[in-house]
Design a protein around this motif. Structure first.
Motif, PDB file in Angstrom:
ATOM      1  N   ALA A   1       6.510  13.486  -3.515  1.00  0.00           N
ATOM      2  CA  ALA A   1       6.794  14.642  -2.664  1.00  0.00           C
ATOM      3  C   ALA A   1       7.531  14.218  -1.402  1.00  0.00           C
ATOM      4  O   ALA A   1       8.433  14.927  -0.925  1.00  0.00           O
ATOM      5  N   GLN A   2       7.178  13.055  -0.857  1.00  0.00           N
ATOM      6  CA  GLN A   2       7.871  12.545   0.323  1.00  0.00           C
ATOM      7  C   GLN A   2       9.343  12.262   0.012  1.00  0.00           C
ATOM      8  O   GLN A   2      10.233  12.603   0.791  1.00  0.00           O
TER       9      GLN A   2
ATOM     10  N   SER B   1       0.843  -1.190   0.000  1.00  0.00           N
ATOM     11  CA  SER B   1       0.000   0.000   0.000  1.00  0.00           C
ATOM     12  C   SER B   1       0.882   1.245   0.000  1.00  0.00           C
ATOM     13  O   SER B   1       2.083   1.185   0.312  1.00  0.00           O
ATOM     14  N   ILE B   2       0.298   2.368  -0.331  1.00  0.00           N
ATOM     15  CA  ILE B   2       1.062   3.617  -0.305  1.00  0.00           C
ATOM     16  C   ILE B   2       1.522   3.914   1.116  1.00  0.00           C
ATOM     17  O   ILE B   2       2.626   4.417   1.340  1.00  0.00           O
ATOM     18  N   GLU B   3       0.695   3.557   2.112  1.00  0.00           N
ATOM     19  CA  GLU B   3       1.077   3.787   3.502  1.00  0.00           C
ATOM     20  C   GLU B   3       2.285   2.932   3.886  1.00  0.00           C
ATOM     21  O   GLU B   3       3.181   3.396   4.603  1.00  0.00           O
ATOM     22  N   GLU B   4       2.314   1.698   3.417  1.00  0.00           N
ATOM     23  CA  GLU B   4       3.452   0.827   3.721  1.00  0.00           C
ATOM     24  C   GLU B   4       4.732   1.354   3.086  1.00  0.00           C
ATOM     25  O   GLU B   4       5.801   1.349   3.715  1.00  0.00           O
ATOM     26  N   ARG B   5       4.654   1.791   1.858  1.00  0.00           N
ATOM     27  CA  ARG B   5       5.831   2.355   1.202  1.00  0.00           C
ATOM     28  C   ARG B   5       6.321   3.597   1.949  1.00  0.00           C
ATOM     29  O   ARG B   5       7.519   3.779   2.179  1.00  0.00           O
TER      30      ARG B   5
ATOM     31  N   THR C   1       5.834   4.443   5.074  1.00  0.00           N
ATOM     32  CA  THR C   1       6.383   4.089   6.385  1.00  0.00           C
ATOM     33  C   THR C   1       7.794   3.516   6.259  1.00  0.00           C
ATOM     34  O   THR C   1       8.687   3.842   7.049  1.00  0.00           O
ATOM     35  N   LEU C   2       8.007   2.662   5.255  1.00  0.00           N
ATOM     36  CA  LEU C   2       9.331   2.079   5.061  1.00  0.00           C
ATOM     37  C   LEU C   2      10.353   3.142   4.664  1.00  0.00           C
ATOM     38  O   LEU C   2      11.509   3.104   5.109  1.00  0.00           O
ATOM     39  N   LEU C   3       9.945   4.083   3.834  1.00  0.00           N
ATOM     40  CA  LEU C   3      10.874   5.153   3.438  1.00  0.00           C
ATOM     41  C   LEU C   3      11.253   5.995   4.648  1.00  0.00           C
ATOM     42  O   LEU C   3      12.436   6.314   4.852  1.00  0.00           O
ATOM     43  N   ASP C   4      10.276   6.344   5.473  1.00  0.00           N
ATOM     44  CA  ASP C   4      10.568   7.096   6.692  1.00  0.00           C
ATOM     45  C   ASP C   4      11.507   6.311   7.603  1.00  0.00           C
ATOM     46  O   ASP C   4      12.395   6.882   8.245  1.00  0.00           O
TER      47      ASP C   4
END
Length: 328
Positions: free
Chosen positions: A92-93, A54-58, A60-63
């Motif tokens: 943007a992140q 999911s976009i949220e998982e990606r 979170t992993l990048l952070d």
């Protein structure tokens, strides 16, 4: 995003826990090992099972990578989604974190879309992100996406967004297609009509099998699945081609021999087994960590018999992953 990224990058494998949630600790450890092997990080690529995340998982992993101190100047996250909104948010992140670039799939659900439609999509992303640091690497992978990138689209995007459109990854599997882009946009293209683009547009091959040929035609390097397990050998060839001057017949033969050895490894993973599952099995073997075998459905892990055969074949070619055991 101002520093140009070149060389060898891995579309980083995403480890999963038994409940299929992303395993943050193993992910960070693998990224750090890859960096120690002179390999950059194309996290959230095809080999990363990115479209199973999911976009949220990606996000979170990048952070988590940033929080762990992983060098974002050596990172090119995959941010391309079918949704413009999701692509913009992920992109943007990445810009905010100072990543060297983003690898952007075209919107891949609708087929037979026009060049105009693709141009509008990428234009919307550039304009909505609205940051001068943005560097987009277009991701051409028609065997999977069935939506491709053309030289005409690249020329049009470069004309409108010369600073934001930085290059591409060609995963067509067709050297002639890669050569077409290199001829049109590489440094050796000058003084062709696209000469201005030649100063800024980098072409990466999507398989290390084409690394030597690409480098001999001013390619930027490779973003290759097998860099997850064979990064040092791939980087060695890249570095020697970059550093070699003059060149003699013996030297050329040595480079050809290195390329042939890379091809043996690539073919072992890519032609006989489902590649992602086989790469994860290799991680499980050489990191001595069975948890690495896990893939997200609809992918399935190698069977016990396949795993046994793969291990024997890797041993027969004296394959190794120095330092990977340090994960545990």
């Amino acid at each position: 995003m101002t520093q140009r990224i070149r060389g060898v990058l891995a579309p980083v494998l995403t480890p999963f826990k038994a409940d299929l949630s992303p395993d943050r600790e193993r992910f960070i450890a693998h990224c750090k090992w890859l960096l120690s092997q002179n390999c950059g990080l194309a996290v959230f690529g095809t080999t990363s099972e990115a479209n199973s995340l999911s976009i949220e998982e990606r996000s979170t992993l990048l952070d988590a990578l940033v929080a762990a101190g992983v060098d974002t100047s050596r990172m090119m996250p995959g941010t391309g989604c079918c949704s413009i909104t999701e692509t913009v948010n992920l992109t943007a992140q990445a810009v905010k974190h100072g990543c060297a670039g983003v690898l952007m799939l075209p919107p891949f659900y609708y087929k037979g879309v026009s060049e105009e439609g693709l141009y509008r999509y990428f234009s919307e992303v550039v304009q909505r992100v609205g940051d001068a640091r943005l560097r987009i690497y277009l991701y051409h992978i028609p065997p999977v996406a069935l939506v491709g990138i053309t030289t005409g689209l690249v020329e049009r995007l470069l004309k409108s967004y010369p600073n934001a459109i930085a290059g591409m990854k060609d995963s067509s599997g067709d050297w002639n297609n890669t050569k077409t882009f290199l001829d049109a946009f590489s440094e050796t293209a000058r003084p062709a009509p696209t000469a201005r683009a030649a100063l800024n547009f980098d072409v990466f091959v999507g398989s290390d099998s084409f690394l030597l040929a690409s480098m001999r035609n001013s390619g930027a390097g490779t973003i290759s699945a097998t860099a997850n397990v064979n990064p040092a050998a791939i980087h060695k060839l890249y570095a020697e081609v970059r550093n070699r001057t003059g060149g003699n017949s013996a030297g050329r033969a040595d480079l050809d021999e290195q390329q042939a050895k890379l091809n043996v490894v690539r073919d072992l993973f890519g032609k006989k087994y489902p590649m992602i599952s086989a790469l994860k099995q290799a991680m499980a073997i050489y990191a001595n960590d069975p948890a690495w075998r896990t893939v997200r459905p609809p992918l399935v892990e190698l069977t016990a018999e396949q795993a046994k055969t793969l291990a024997a074949e890797l041993k027969s070619i004296s394959f190794a992953m120095p330092g990977s055991h340090l994960y545990i």
